[in-house]
Scaffold this motif. Structure first.
Motif, mmCIF file in Angstrom:
data_model
loop_
_atom_site.group_PDB
_atom_site.id
_atom_site.type_symbol
_atom_site.label_atom_id
_atom_site.label_comp_id
_atom_site.label_asym_id
_atom_site.label_seq_id
_atom_site.Cartn_x
_atom_site.Cartn_y
_atom_site.Cartn_z
ATOM 1 N N LEU A 1 -14.469 -67.777 50.738
ATOM 2 C CA LEU A 1 -14.089 -66.375 50.791
ATOM 3 C C LEU A 1 -13.936 -65.973 52.253
ATOM 4 C CD1 LEU A 1 -16.750 -65.062 48.234
ATOM 5 C CD2 LEU A 1 -14.433 -65.909 47.748
ATOM 6 N N ILE A 2 -12.809 -65.371 52.582
ATOM 7 C CA ILE A 2 -12.520 -64.993 53.968
ATOM 8 C C ILE A 2 -12.344 -63.486 54.068
ATOM 9 C CG2 ILE A 2 -10.800 -65.115 55.828
ATOM 10 C CD1 ILE A 2 -10.243 -67.986 54.978
ATOM 11 N N GLU A 3 -13.040 -62.885 55.020
ATOM 12 C CA GLU A 3 -12.846 -61.464 55.278
ATOM 13 C C GLU A 3 -11.835 -61.265 56.404
ATOM 14 O OE1 GLU A 3 -15.036 -57.448 56.986
ATOM 15 O OE2 GLU A 3 -16.232 -59.272 56.728
ATOM 16 N N HIS A 4 -10.906 -60.336 56.178
ATOM 17 C CA HIS A 4 -10.015 -59.869 57.241
ATOM 18 C C HIS A 4 -10.333 -58.405 57.494
ATOM 19 C CE1 HIS A 4 -7.530 -63.429 57.574
ATOM 20 N NE2 HIS A 4 -7.352 -63.449 56.281
ATOM 21 N N SER A 5 -10.738 -58.089 58.731
ATOM 22 C CA SER A 5 -11.083 -56.698 59.059
ATOM 23 C C SER A 5 -10.099 -56.092 60.056
ATOM 24 C CB SER A 5 -12.502 -56.621 59.627
ATOM 25 O OG SER A 5 -12.620 -57.429 60.773
ATOM 26 N N GLU A 6 -9.214 -56.894 60.592
ATOM 27 C CA GLU A 6 -8.147 -56.400 61.454
ATOM 28 C C GLU A 6 -7.063 -57.458 61.558
ATOM 29 O OE1 GLU A 6 -9.438 -55.677 65.501
ATOM 30 O OE2 GLU A 6 -11.110 -57.040 65.241
ATOM 31 N N LEU A 7 -5.929 -57.070 62.141
ATOM 32 C CA LEU A 7 -4.800 -57.992 62.292
ATOM 33 C C LEU A 7 -4.713 -58.358 63.772
ATOM 34 C CD1 LEU A 7 -2.781 -59.121 60.201
ATOM 35 C CD2 LEU A 7 -1.165 -57.382 60.977
ATOM 36 N N LEU A 8 -5.414 -59.418 64.131
ATOM 37 C CA LEU A 8 -5.570 -59.748 65.546
ATOM 38 C C LEU A 8 -4.253 -60.098 66.233
ATOM 39 C CD1 LEU A 8 -8.872 -61.822 65.345
ATOM 40 C CD2 LEU A 8 -8.593 -59.473 66.127
ATOM 41 N N SER A 9 -3.296 -60.641 65.487
ATOM 42 C CA SER A 9 -2.013 -61.008 66.092
ATOM 43 C C SER A 9 -1.210 -59.790 66.533
ATOM 44 C CB SER A 9 -1.177 -61.842 65.117
ATOM 45 O OG SER A 9 -0.818 -61.077 63.981
ATOM 46 N N SER A 10 -1.614 -58.597 66.094
ATOM 47 C CA SER A 10 -0.889 -57.372 66.448
ATOM 48 C C SER A 10 -1.424 -56.715 67.717
ATOM 49 C CB SER A 10 -0.981 -56.360 65.294
ATOM 50 O OG SER A 10 -2.294 -55.827 65.188
ATOM 51 N N ILE A 11 -2.505 -57.257 68.279
ATOM 52 C CA ILE A 11 -3.120 -56.639 69.451
ATOM 53 C C ILE A 11 -2.346 -57.040 70.709
ATOM 54 C CG2 ILE A 11 -5.227 -56.437 70.814
ATOM 55 C CD1 ILE A 11 -6.825 -56.928 68.276
ATOM 56 N N LYS A 12 -1.626 -56.080 71.268
ATOM 57 C CA LYS A 12 -0.700 -56.363 72.364
ATOM 58 C C LYS A 12 -1.406 -56.753 73.653
ATOM 59 C CE LYS A 12 3.018 -53.488 70.511
ATOM 60 N NZ LYS A 12 3.916 -52.328 70.728
ATOM 61 N N SER A 13 -2.662 -56.344 73.803
ATOM 62 C CA SER A 13 -3.379 -56.686 75.030
ATOM 63 C C SER A 13 -3.782 -58.162 75.073
ATOM 64 C CB SER A 13 -4.619 -55.802 75.184
ATOM 65 O OG SER A 13 -5.497 -55.967 74.080
ATOM 66 N N TYR A 14 -3.716 -58.838 73.942
ATOM 67 C CA TYR A 14 -3.985 -60.280 73.919
ATOM 68 C C TYR A 14 -2.786 -61.025 74.507
ATOM 69 C CZ TYR A 14 -7.972 -59.671 70.686
ATOM 70 O OH TYR A 14 -9.160 -59.318 70.117
ATOM 71 N N GLY A 15 -3.054 -62.146 75.149
ATOM 72 C CA GLY A 15 -1.976 -62.974 75.667
ATOM 73 C C GLY A 15 -1.188 -63.615 74.541
ATOM 74 N N ILE A 16 -0.012 -64.109 74.845
ATOM 75 C CA ILE A 16 0.882 -64.671 73.841
ATOM 76 C C ILE A 16 0.265 -65.879 73.142
ATOM 77 C CG2 ILE A 16 2.099 -66.098 75.558
ATOM 78 C CD1 ILE A 16 3.598 -64.414 72.384
ATOM 79 N N ILE A 17 -0.473 -66.701 73.888
ATOM 80 C CA ILE A 17 -1.098 -67.885 73.285
ATOM 81 C C ILE A 17 -2.133 -67.470 72.251
ATOM 82 C CG2 ILE A 17 -2.457 -69.961 73.702
ATOM 83 C CD1 ILE A 17 0.405 -70.083 74.770
#
Length: 374
Positions: free
Chosen positions: A109-125
């Motif tokens: 069972l996996i919880e998703h609490s946010e969509l981390l790939s949408s966070i623009k402050s994160y680097g592309i990698i």
């Protein structure tokens, strides 16, 4: 007896995804589960476990190490526990389990609490890596627990293309621990400090992306009209010093206060001194997707919550919310003055439906639809 093992990573002060494990642990033991939590061996995690978990909850600590070694430690623990269910509090690289090393394959069972790939402050990698794990979770898991309606819709649509017909979904937002968070008499120090003041409380990360400067600019306007209104920040963050500099340069030290980190056992005292709460959200995919846990922690105190009609607040309050726009801080300053002058009260309805006990009841009904793997 059903046996469940929560997999977490990091320090709870900086990575809050393990809140669900601690919140669900006691209610699960109350209905007969054998509960195990795998967590980093650090002072903050151990203190939180001691506060929230009863003696029936089994705590397994791993040591700080590289990602590969952390995965190895967690896999070894899970192999010893032999759970019926593994609950990943976040699906990240460090929470991966080497299933081929397990003698018994549990339901995943996996919880998703946010969509981390949408966070623009994160680097592309980093965003590419998060993008991969978000999609891989559909194939890796037997069930996805989504902490927001946005995430539920996102993963259901994603699964329409992948078509994993066995994958089950559960909408389960965050909640509050009714044994710990409840109205209390504020400490003598707080009562003295905020006597005859109208106190607004924000609890969370002091980060530009989370509406920090919308709140500060609103208070700059409010303070020029009414210096009886105080904004109290609880927590730290990467932009805390920038916020302090703003307060100092705008002569707001008497109306904007920083409490810093407040231990969980002291939170009720701080939240009870509030006359109203603030929970900003931006009109971005990041904020539509995430579940702001502070909203649920504010609820039991029965005070007005100033927030935005975005994501989970819109689900909770519908058309009855006290909403502002973070892109126009005047909407917040006007709302603060309105709430101050009107003695605004609001009934949140059945707040017991936002407790971890209730979330566990729904969760238990959901997993009864699974066949435990042998």
């Amino acid at each position: 007896m059903k046996k469940i093992c929560f997999i977490t990573t990091g320090n709870i002060e900086s990575i809050a995804t393990m809140k669900r494990a601690f919140g669900m642990a006691n209610p699960l033991t109350a209905i007969g589960f054998d509960v195990h939590i795998v967590m980093l061996n650090c002072k903050e995690n151990i203190e939180r476990a001691a506060l929230e978990c009863n003696e029936l909850v089994n705590i397994h600590c791993f040591e700080a190490s590289s990602a590969i070694k952390e995965i190895t430690q967690k896999t070894r623990i899970v192999k010893q526990v032999e759970p019926d269910y593994i609950f990943f509090c976040a699906f990240v690289a460090r929470n991966y389990i080497l299933r081929f090393k397990l003698s018994k394959i549990p339901l995943l069972l996996i919880e998703h609490s946010e969509l981390l790939s949408s966070i623009k402050s994160y680097g592309i990698i980093r965003r590419i890596k998060e993008f991969f794990f978000e999609r891989y979770s559909i194939f890796y898991a037997d069930g996805l627990v989504c902490a927001s309606k946005y995430l539920l819709n996102f993963y259901e649509k994603l699964n329409n293309f992948a078509y994993n017909s066995k994958l089950k979904f559960l909408y389960s937002p965050y909640a509050f621990n009714s044994d710990i968070l409840k109205p209390a008499m504020p400490s003598d120090e707080l009562l003295k400090k905020y006597k005859d003041k109208f106190v607004l409380v924000f609890m969370g990360s002091l980060n530009r992306d989370y509406g920090l400067f919308a709140m500060l600019n609103a208070m700059k306007d409010v303070s020029s009209i009414n210096n009886n209104i105080i904004l109290l920040f609880i927590g730290g963050g990467e932009d805390k010093q920038a916020a302090i500099d703003f307060v100092n340069s705008n002569n707001l030290t008497s109306t904007v206060h920083f409490a810093g980190y407040v231990a969980e056992e002291e939170l009720s005292s701080y939240l009870s001194v509030a006359n109203a709460f603030i929970a900003p959200l931006n009109n971005t995919v990041q904020d539509w997707a995430r579940c702001p846990s502070k909203i649920y922690m504010y609820l039991p105190f029965g005070k007005p919550i100033l927030t935005c009609k975005i994501g989970e607040p819109a689900e909770i309050f519908q058309d009855n919310g006290l909403y502002f726009n973070t892109e126009d801080y005047s909407t917040l300053s006007n709302l603060i003055l309105k709430v101050y002058s009107s003695n605004y009260t609001y009934s949140f309805g059945e707040i017991e439906k936002h407790t971890w006990k209730y979330r566990v009841e729904v969760f238990n009904s959901w997993i009864e639809g699974f066949d435990v793997k042998k």
